[in-house]
Design an enzyme around this catalytic site. Structure first.
Site, PDB file in Angstrom:
ATOM      1  N   SER A 101       0.815  -1.211   0.000  1.00  0.00           N
ATOM      2  CA  SER A 101       0.000   0.000   0.000  1.00  0.00           C
ATOM      3  C   SER A 101       0.850   1.262   0.000  1.00  0.00           C
ATOM      4  O   SER A 101       1.592   1.513  -0.935  1.00  0.00           O
ATOM      5  CB  SER A 101      -0.953  -0.048   1.198  1.00  0.00           C
ATOM      6  OG  SER A 101      -1.946   0.928   1.111  1.00  0.00           O
ATOM      7  N   ASP A 240      -2.514   6.127  -3.470  1.00  0.00           N
ATOM      8  CA  ASP A 240      -1.349   5.513  -2.840  1.00  0.00           C
ATOM      9  C   ASP A 240      -0.883   4.348  -3.701  1.00  0.00           C
ATOM     10  O   ASP A 240      -1.373   4.143  -4.815  1.00  0.00           O
ATOM     11  CB  ASP A 240      -1.656   5.083  -1.404  1.00  0.00           C
ATOM     12  CG  ASP A 240      -2.678   3.961  -1.328  1.00  0.00           C
ATOM     13  OD1 ASP A 240      -3.441   3.779  -2.299  1.00  0.00           O
ATOM     14  OD2 ASP A 240      -2.722   3.259  -0.304  1.00  0.00           O
ATOM     15  N   ASP A 244      -5.885   2.054  -3.075  1.00  0.00           N
ATOM     16  CA  ASP A 244      -7.090   1.817  -2.282  1.00  0.00           C
ATOM     17  C   ASP A 244      -7.456   3.040  -1.445  1.00  0.00           C
ATOM     18  O   ASP A 244      -8.404   3.006  -0.674  1.00  0.00           O
ATOM     19  CB  ASP A 244      -6.965   0.564  -1.407  1.00  0.00           C
ATOM     20  CG  ASP A 244      -5.949   0.703  -0.282  1.00  0.00           C
ATOM     21  OD1 ASP A 244      -5.184   1.692  -0.273  1.00  0.00           O
ATOM     22  OD2 ASP A 244      -5.909  -0.197   0.582  1.00  0.00           O
TER      23      ASP A 244
END
Length: 450
Positions: A101, A240, A244
């Site tokens: 992430s 990012d 998400d």
């Protein structure tokens, strides 16, 4: 959280903590657990972001899946919510995303989605952990026709893009600046907004395996702020590494965070009678100013622990359709089952276009209280025990007494990193600095590593 799984899958430094050996086992054991109730050959979709370690871990994970007879659909670089969407709509057995992430390039992670497109629940993760910790691997080892097969499936990306576009409206005349974080959104965001007829400019779209989230993206929006000002853009959209989450920038170059984004979309849905139970689900990290804006509009709120998985759990349990986090995870359950930065971006631009209002005007309805968050590096085994340290518990109690209800303090462990997070909100910047710095000094003295 378990021994291996944090709040967002298994994470660690690639090839040091998250090794190919562990990825193989996660593929093998995870695939087995997730396919136990399948009558036909199980199908699992696998995607990754742009990290240099992604292909290494992808290869090992896929080998593990194939070893238990699973048919693997290899999606390549795709946003995490794209995996969730494809698993659900193509009726796959499960999905796996390889990404850390917003973390730097040296880290990576592996997270699983069930056949319903939702992240795994704790019970399934514990089943996988039990197999990881078993003294011996006793799972079946099929041979010949019993082995799994690998299918390259690049068309999955375009299916996700087309779905995204179907949720939006024509953006002709709107100048949109994109920051794709040198990550997964690089593969899709440009195409989506071009197809919606936006006038786009893009940064963070030259991934080299090492520059994901490096000075770009939702955690580093400074370049995007400058681009918006220089180009006279109507909006800036920063994703990012796995897309998400979303942080927006208004036409003046000012940040519009997840709380403001949720308010804007939530008020729009509420005004149309489309906000389920007229409620937004958010976390304990949401700003007091956000709460006051919701109260003023008569919109209810449901509060959960930090982490989008807990927001989603509450949404599923109670039938809500909008929730998220200040960090930019926004879940719009009418369209997808997990936080989706590109979907959120499309809905935000839709509100702007339909109302004819500038983003700054929409965002001005939320007055954000000064908030400060400090991350303190601690041993992983200490981050959950911080409140048991007498000096830390005492200083927090003292600061809360001084606040006298006019603000709040939150001290919590990171779900993905060896960090303790100290956050405070107060009416002035001076007050919030005092509260956070006082607590942080004690934490560093007692258990800090720096």
């Amino acid at each position: 959280m378990g021994k291996y799984f944090g709040t967002d899958g298994v994470r660690g430094e690639a090839n040091v903590e998250l090794t190919p050996e562990l990825a193989f086992k996660l593929g093998r054991f995870g695939g087995y657990v997730l396919s136990q109730h399948e009558t036909d050959r199980p199908r699992v979709f696998v995607a990754r972001d742009t990290r240099i370690s992604g292909e290494m871990l992808e290869s090992a994970l896929i080998a593990g899946l194939l070893s238990v007879g699973i048919e693997v659909y290899k999606l390549g670089v795709l946003a995490t919510p794209g995996v969730s969407y494809l698993v659900r709509t193509e009726k796959a057995s499960a999905g796996v995303m390889i990404s850390a992430s917003h973390n730097p390039a040296l880290d990576n992670g592996i997270k699983f989605f069930g056949s319903d497109g939702f992240k795994l629940d704790d019970d399934r993760e514990l089943e996988i952990e039990a197999l990881l910790d078993a003294k011996e691997d006793t799972l079946p080892r099929p041979s010949a026709q019993g082995l799994g097969t690998l299918v390259d499936y690049p068309e999955g990306l375009r299916k996700y893009e087309k779905f995204m576009e179907s949720t939006g409206i024509d953006l002709e005349g709107m100048k949109v600046a994109l920051d794709t974080a040198n990550g997964a959104a690089t593969a899709s965001a440009r195409n989506i907004f071009l197809d919606l007829n936006a006038d786009i400019s893009v940064i963070g779209d030259q991934p080299d395996g090492l520059n994901i989230n490096d000075g770009v993206g939702s955690t580093h929006p400074e370049q995007l702020q400058s681009l918006v000002r220089e180009n006279g853009s109507d909006i800036g959209l920063a994703f990012d590494g796995d897309s998400d989450r979303l942080i927006a920038v208004d036409e003046n170059g000012e940040i519009v965070d997840g709380d403001k984004i949720m308010f804007i979309i939530g008020k729009y849905l509420s005004d149309k009678g489309q906000l389920a139970q007229n409620t937004i689900v958010t976390t304990v990290m949401s700003n007091l100013g956000f709460h006051k804006a919701l109260d003023r509009e008569g919109i209810h709120k449901a509060i959960t622990a930090v982490g989008d998985r807990y927001v989603v759990e509450e949404m599923r349990k109670s039938g809500y359709n909008l929730g998220g986090e200040q960090s930019g995870h926004v879940i719009i359950m009418d369209y997808n089952t997990t936080g989706d930065g590109q979907l959120t971006a499309i809905q935000l631009t839709k509100v702007m276009k339909e109302t004819g209002k500038k983003l700054s005007e929409l965002a001005s309805e939320v007055t954000i209280y000064p908030q400060k968050l400090v991350n303190i590096r601690v041993e992983n085994n200490m981050k959950d025990k911080a409140m048991e340290v007498p000096a830390i518990a005492e200083i927090i109690a003292k600061m809360e007494e001084e606040m006298d209800g006019n603000g709040r303090i939150l001290v919590r462990p990171s779900g993905t990193e060896p960090l303790l997070r100290v956050m405070a909100e107060a009416p002035t910047n001076e007050a919030v600095d005092y509260y956070v710095d006082t607590i942080a000094d004690v934490v560093r003295t007692e258990i800090g590593l720096d």
